[in-house]
Design a protein around this motif. Structure first.
Motif, short mmCIF file in Angstrom:
data_model
loop_
_atom_site.label_atom_id
_atom_site.label_comp_id
_atom_site.label_asym_id
_atom_site.label_seq_id
_atom_site.Cartn_x
_atom_site.Cartn_y
_atom_site.Cartn_z
N ILE A 85 6.74 -0.26 7.34
CA ILE A 85 8.57 -0.39 7.07
C ILE A 85 9.49 1.06 6.53
N ASN A 86 11.12 1.22 7.27
CA ASN A 86 11.30 2.27 6.62
C ASN A 86 11.66 2.52 5.14
N PRO A 87 10.90 3.43 5.09
CA PRO A 87 11.18 3.50 2.99
C PRO A 87 12.45 3.50 2.50
N ARG A 88 13.93 4.08 3.05
CA ARG A 88 14.63 4.02 3.03
C ARG A 88 15.52 2.86 2.63
N GLN A 89 14.84 1.89 3.89
CA GLN A 89 15.48 0.45 3.72
C GLN A 89 14.41 -0.66 2.50
N ALA A 90 13.22 0.10 2.56
CA ALA A 90 12.34 -0.73 1.67
C ALA A 90 12.95 -0.54 0.07
N ARG A 91 14.33 1.48 -0.37
CA ARG A 91 14.59 1.34 -1.70
C ARG A 91 16.04 1.32 -1.97
N ASP A 92 16.61 0.58 -0.51
CA ASP A 92 18.09 -0.24 -0.76
C ASP A 92 17.58 -1.51 -1.06
N PHE A 93 16.85 -2.03 -0.48
CA PHE A 93 16.77 -3.28 -1.20
C PHE A 93 15.86 -3.40 -2.19
N ALA A 94 15.50 -2.85 -2.69
CA ALA A 94 15.02 -2.36 -4.05
C ALA A 94 16.17 -2.10 -4.81
N LYS A 95 17.15 -1.00 -5.19
CA LYS A 95 18.46 -1.39 -5.56
C LYS A 95 19.52 -2.89 -4.95
N ALA A 96 18.85 -2.88 -3.78
CA ALA A 96 20.26 -4.06 -4.32
C ALA A 96 19.55 -5.04 -5.13
N THR A 97 18.26 -5.13 -5.50
CA THR A 97 18.01 -6.32 -6.12
C THR A 97 17.55 -6.05 -7.79
N ILE A 124 0.76 -1.34 -0.10
CA ILE A 124 -0.07 -0.12 0.45
C ILE A 124 0.91 1.38 0.18
N ASP A 125 0.38 2.18 -1.24
CA ASP A 125 1.54 3.53 -1.06
C ASP A 125 0.91 4.37 -0.88
N VAL A 126 0.62 5.06 0.52
CA VAL A 126 -0.29 6.01 1.38
C VAL A 126 -0.01 7.56 1.00
N SER A 127 -0.89 8.32 0.39
CA SER A 127 -0.74 9.61 0.67
C SER A 127 -1.36 10.29 1.24
N LYS A 128 -1.01 11.70 1.61
CA LYS A 128 -2.10 12.56 2.24
C LYS A 128 -4.10 12.45 1.58
N SER A 129 -3.71 12.15 0.02
CA SER A 129 -5.43 11.78 -0.16
C SER A 129 -5.89 10.57 -0.62
N THR A 130 -4.90 9.65 -1.00
CA THR A 130 -5.20 8.48 -1.75
C THR A 130 -4.18 7.26 -0.78
N LEU A 131 -5.32 6.42 -1.72
CA LEU A 131 -4.37 5.24 -1.59
C LEU A 131 -4.02 4.46 -2.65
N ASP A 132 -2.68 3.77 -3.09
CA ASP A 132 -2.97 3.17 -3.54
C ASP A 132 -2.24 1.75 -2.99
N GLU A 142 4.53 1.78 3.50
CA GLU A 142 5.89 2.53 3.87
C GLU A 142 5.62 3.31 5.51
N ALA A 143 6.71 3.89 5.94
CA ALA A 143 6.13 4.87 7.38
C ALA A 143 6.14 6.34 6.33
N THR A 144 4.81 6.79 6.48
CA THR A 144 4.90 7.93 6.05
C THR A 144 4.95 9.52 6.57
N GLY A 145 5.32 9.59 7.67
CA GLY A 145 5.36 10.76 9.05
C GLY A 145 4.46 10.98 9.43
N GLY A 146 3.70 9.41 10.18
CA GLY A 146 2.60 8.68 10.59
C GLY A 146 1.52 9.18 9.69
N LEU A 147 1.32 9.60 8.20
CA LEU A 147 -0.11 9.08 7.73
C LEU A 147 -0.74 7.40 7.30
N GLU A 148 0.41 7.00 8.17
CA GLU A 148 0.52 5.34 8.11
C GLU A 148 -0.21 5.38 8.38
#
Length: 94
Positions: free
Chosen positions: A80-92, A12-20, A57-63
């Protein structure tokens, strides 16, 4: 789980106004407003799907509101921590 069942995972991608919401077993994508109606819709759909894990991803409390609602439905949620998610994606290589 038997041999014919497939585990379902949800991102789930959480933003201020929408959920994907992406349900990986069916490649289904749900786009809703992040309001009471949208949260209710997501909870109903995911309760029916019974995913093994829902990740956002943690989004400053919005989640937190959504994570709490899903957990209250008995669904497993990982924030999850967004930085760690990006690092994992890069590693793969993604």
């Amino acid at each position: 789980m038997n041999d014919t069942e497939v585990e379902v995972f949800v991102g789930i991608d959480v933003s201020k106004s929408t959920l994907d919401v992406c349900i990986d077993s069916s490649a289904e994508v749900i786009h809703v407003e992040y309001d009471d109606k949208g949260i209710r819709s997501v909870c109903e759909r995911l309760t029916a799907a019974q995913p093994a894990l829902i990740v956002m991803e943690a989004t400053g409390g919005l989640e937190m509101r959504l994570a709490c609602e899903l957990a209250a439905q008995g669904l497993r949620v990982a924030v999850i921590n967004p930085r760690q998610a990006r690092d994992f994606a890069k590693a793969t290589g993604r």
